[in-house]
Design a protein around this motif. Sequence first.
Motif, mmCIF file in Angstrom:
data_model
loop_
_atom_site.group_PDB
_atom_site.id
_atom_site.type_symbol
_atom_site.label_atom_id
_atom_site.label_comp_id
_atom_site.label_asym_id
_atom_site.label_seq_id
_atom_site.Cartn_x
_atom_site.Cartn_y
_atom_site.Cartn_z
ATOM 1 N N SER A 265 0.435 -0.953 -0.558
ATOM 2 C CA SER A 265 0.512 0.147 -0.126
ATOM 3 C C SER A 265 0.737 1.035 0.066
ATOM 4 O O SER A 265 1.656 1.311 0.675
ATOM 5 C CB SER A 265 -0.919 0.280 1.185
ATOM 6 O OG SER A 265 -1.892 1.277 0.875
ATOM 7 N N VAL A 266 0.934 1.706 -0.963
ATOM 8 C CA VAL A 266 1.701 3.114 -1.067
ATOM 9 C C VAL A 266 0.570 5.031 -0.555
ATOM 10 O O VAL A 266 -0.543 5.051 -1.335
ATOM 11 C CB VAL A 266 2.191 3.596 -2.349
ATOM 12 C CG1 VAL A 266 3.158 4.670 -2.242
ATOM 13 C CG2 VAL A 266 2.282 2.001 -2.559
ATOM 14 N N ALA A 267 0.933 5.407 -0.283
ATOM 15 C CA ALA A 267 0.246 6.599 -0.170
ATOM 16 C C ALA A 267 0.727 7.959 -1.231
ATOM 17 O O ALA A 267 1.822 7.645 -0.855
ATOM 18 C CB ALA A 267 -0.279 7.458 1.136
ATOM 19 N N LEU A 268 0.192 8.085 -2.095
ATOM 20 C CA LEU A 268 0.904 9.016 -3.580
ATOM 21 C C LEU A 268 0.548 10.715 -2.725
ATOM 22 O O LEU A 268 -1.407 11.217 -2.846
ATOM 23 C CB LEU A 268 0.312 8.901 -4.348
ATOM 24 C CG LEU A 268 0.840 7.511 -5.092
ATOM 25 C CD1 LEU A 268 0.714 6.885 -6.263
ATOM 26 C CD2 LEU A 268 2.707 7.027 -5.400
ATOM 27 N N SER A 269 1.181 11.234 -2.740
ATOM 28 C CA SER A 269 0.315 12.847 -3.016
ATOM 29 C C SER A 269 1.085 13.386 -4.170
ATOM 30 O O SER A 269 2.022 13.466 -4.986
ATOM 31 C CB SER A 269 1.392 13.642 -2.137
ATOM 32 O OG SER A 269 2.417 14.776 -1.770
ATOM 33 N N GLY A 270 0.403 14.422 -4.855
ATOM 34 C CA GLY A 270 0.022 15.994 -5.732
ATOM 35 C C GLY A 270 1.122 16.745 -5.281
ATOM 36 O O GLY A 270 0.671 17.468 -6.584
ATOM 37 N N GLU A 271 2.145 16.937 -4.168
ATOM 38 C CA GLU A 271 2.923 18.030 -3.914
ATOM 39 C C GLU A 271 2.577 19.017 -5.127
ATOM 40 O O GLU A 271 1.057 19.635 -4.054
ATOM 41 C CB GLU A 271 4.418 17.166 -4.826
ATOM 42 C CG GLU A 271 4.691 15.579 -4.625
ATOM 43 C CD GLU A 271 6.105 14.996 -5.285
ATOM 44 O OE1 GLU A 271 6.294 15.815 -6.217
ATOM 45 O OE2 GLU A 271 6.075 14.072 -4.755
ATOM 46 N N GLY A 272 3.063 20.104 -5.107
ATOM 47 C CA GLY A 272 2.798 21.720 -5.280
ATOM 48 C C GLY A 272 2.518 21.046 -6.711
ATOM 49 O O GLY A 272 1.669 22.557 -6.478
ATOM 50 N N VAL A 273 1.879 20.471 -7.553
ATOM 51 C CA VAL A 273 1.238 20.436 -9.196
ATOM 52 C C VAL A 273 -0.074 20.306 -8.699
ATOM 53 O O VAL A 273 -0.420 20.778 -8.900
ATOM 54 C CB VAL A 273 1.501 18.570 -9.906
ATOM 55 C CG1 VAL A 273 0.767 19.406 -10.953
ATOM 56 C CG2 VAL A 273 3.029 19.120 -9.938
ATOM 57 N N LEU A 274 -0.701 19.502 -6.847
ATOM 58 C CA LEU A 274 -2.368 19.059 -7.485
ATOM 59 C C LEU A 274 -1.847 19.048 -5.492
ATOM 60 O O LEU A 274 -1.862 18.161 -5.266
ATOM 61 C CB LEU A 274 -3.053 17.595 -7.920
ATOM 62 C CG LEU A 274 -2.141 17.235 -9.289
ATOM 63 C CD1 LEU A 274 -1.813 16.626 -9.668
ATOM 64 C CD2 LEU A 274 -3.940 16.836 -9.461
ATOM 65 N N PRO A 275 -2.290 20.110 -4.965
ATOM 66 C CA PRO A 275 -2.005 20.428 -3.082
ATOM 67 C C PRO A 275 -3.097 20.205 -2.769
ATOM 68 O O PRO A 275 -4.049 20.321 -3.329
ATOM 69 C CB PRO A 275 -1.551 22.013 -3.202
ATOM 70 C CG PRO A 275 -2.507 22.331 -4.573
ATOM 71 C CD PRO A 275 -2.000 22.338 -5.913
ATOM 72 N N GLY A 276 -2.519 19.278 -2.084
ATOM 73 C CA GLY A 276 -3.783 18.952 -0.858
ATOM 74 C C GLY A 276 -4.025 17.108 -1.546
ATOM 75 O O GLY A 276 -4.845 16.221 -0.759
ATOM 76 N N LEU A 277 -4.066 16.653 -2.797
ATOM 77 C CA LEU A 277 -4.145 15.526 -3.516
ATOM 78 C C LEU A 277 -3.779 14.212 -2.700
ATOM 79 O O LEU A 277 -2.014 14.386 -2.656
ATOM 80 C CB LEU A 277 -4.062 15.036 -5.134
ATOM 81 C CG LEU A 277 -4.459 13.845 -6.164
ATOM 82 C CD1 LEU A 277 -6.138 13.521 -5.042
ATOM 83 C CD2 LEU A 277 -3.685 14.271 -6.484
ATOM 84 N N VAL A 278 -4.022 12.763 -1.929
ATOM 85 C CA VAL A 278 -3.109 12.351 -1.121
ATOM 86 C C VAL A 278 -4.189 10.742 -1.714
ATOM 87 O O VAL A 278 -5.227 11.391 -1.964
ATOM 88 C CB VAL A 278 -3.339 12.364 0.144
ATOM 89 C CG1 VAL A 278 -2.477 11.166 0.599
ATOM 90 C CG2 VAL A 278 -2.701 13.735 0.792
ATOM 91 N N VAL A 279 -3.438 9.879 -2.644
ATOM 92 C CA VAL A 279 -4.224 8.666 -2.740
ATOM 93 C C VAL A 279 -3.625 7.176 -2.530
ATOM 94 O O VAL A 279 -2.287 7.647 -2.921
ATOM 95 C CB VAL A 279 -4.052 8.731 -4.633
ATOM 96 C CG1 VAL A 279 -5.018 7.209 -5.169
ATOM 97 C CG2 VAL A 279 -5.073 10.108 -5.311
ATOM 98 N N GLU A 280 -4.564 6.798 -1.393
ATOM 99 C CA GLU A 280 -4.222 5.731 -1.151
ATOM 100 C C GLU A 280 -3.848 4.338 -2.489
ATOM 101 O O GLU A 280 -5.509 4.249 -2.639
ATOM 102 C CB GLU A 280 -4.666 4.857 0.409
ATOM 103 C CG GLU A 280 -4.193 6.117 0.867
ATOM 104 C CD GLU A 280 -3.365 5.851 2.277
ATOM 105 O OE1 GLU A 280 -2.468 5.288 1.784
ATOM 106 O OE2 GLU A 280 -2.755 7.125 3.016
ATOM 107 N N VAL A 281 -2.910 3.941 -2.529
ATOM 108 C CA VAL A 281 -2.669 2.878 -3.417
ATOM 109 C C VAL A 281 -2.557 1.679 -3.019
ATOM 110 O O VAL A 281 -1.410 1.160 -2.196
ATOM 111 C CB VAL A 281 -1.728 2.649 -4.841
ATOM 112 C CG1 VAL A 281 -2.393 2.273 -5.458
ATOM 113 C CG2 VAL A 281 -2.198 4.883 -5.018
ATOM 114 N N GLY A 282 -3.479 0.735 -3.009
ATOM 115 C CA GLY A 282 -3.673 -1.030 -3.054
ATOM 116 C C GLY A 282 -2.925 -0.970 -4.098
ATOM 117 O O GLY A 282 -3.356 -1.053 -5.266
ATOM 118 N N LEU A 283 -1.368 -2.356 -4.236
ATOM 119 C CA LEU A 283 -0.920 -2.446 -4.391
ATOM 120 C C LEU A 283 -0.915 -4.131 -4.928
ATOM 121 O O LEU A 283 -0.918 -4.937 -5.483
ATOM 122 C CB LEU A 283 0.892 -2.222 -4.974
ATOM 123 C CG LEU A 283 0.858 -0.629 -5.187
ATOM 124 C CD1 LEU A 283 2.304 -0.956 -4.868
ATOM 125 C CD2 LEU A 283 0.803 0.218 -5.980
#
Length: 191
Positions: free
Chosen positions: A173-191
């Motif tokens: 499982s990985v939490a991906l951040s939109g960093e400064g490009v998509l501020p506030g976006l966090v997607v939890e990805v189950g691999l």
Amino acid sequence: MVLENGFLIQTVDGITEEMFFDLCQANRDLRMERDQYGNITIMSPTGMSTGNFNAEFLFEVVLWNRETQLGYVFDSSSGYTLPNGAVRSPDVSWIAKERWEGIPEADRKVFTHTYPDFVVEIRSESDRLKELKAKMEEYRTNGCRLGWLIDRKGKAVYIYRANGDVEIVKGESVALSGEGVLPGLVVEVGL
């Protein structure tokens, strides 16, 4: 014509942008891309598991964008004519609001002459990782500011940044951040 891992690759000399767009419109059941050299790739549909994963992932980005209203989200049926001339259709993409609204209306109705600010490619069972990595580099070198290559098969996410950095995150499982490009976006990805 060459058949390679479920993909039909055809080099077509002299096909114009308009002709390629018309070819795609006349064959809407096929997903086609064209590289900067004019090679056309016809990609097979994904399996149901990958399709569901793609839809859920797209939903997360759309939901974030509805709340922030910072740009426009596009699915895998949207084509970009990149600055190098390639026509690509990423699984999920996003363009900042001010950039999209600056594109002439006529160009929005075809394979828009621009690049995504953010792009996601999700590896399906038939995708070759080497080719997806090359595509991610192509997005980056053509202006994309942030890209995620999600390799569920290899249980890894490759994060491509505008400065050329590629970070590899592995795990179940990985939490991906939109960093400064998509501020506030966090997607939890189950691999």
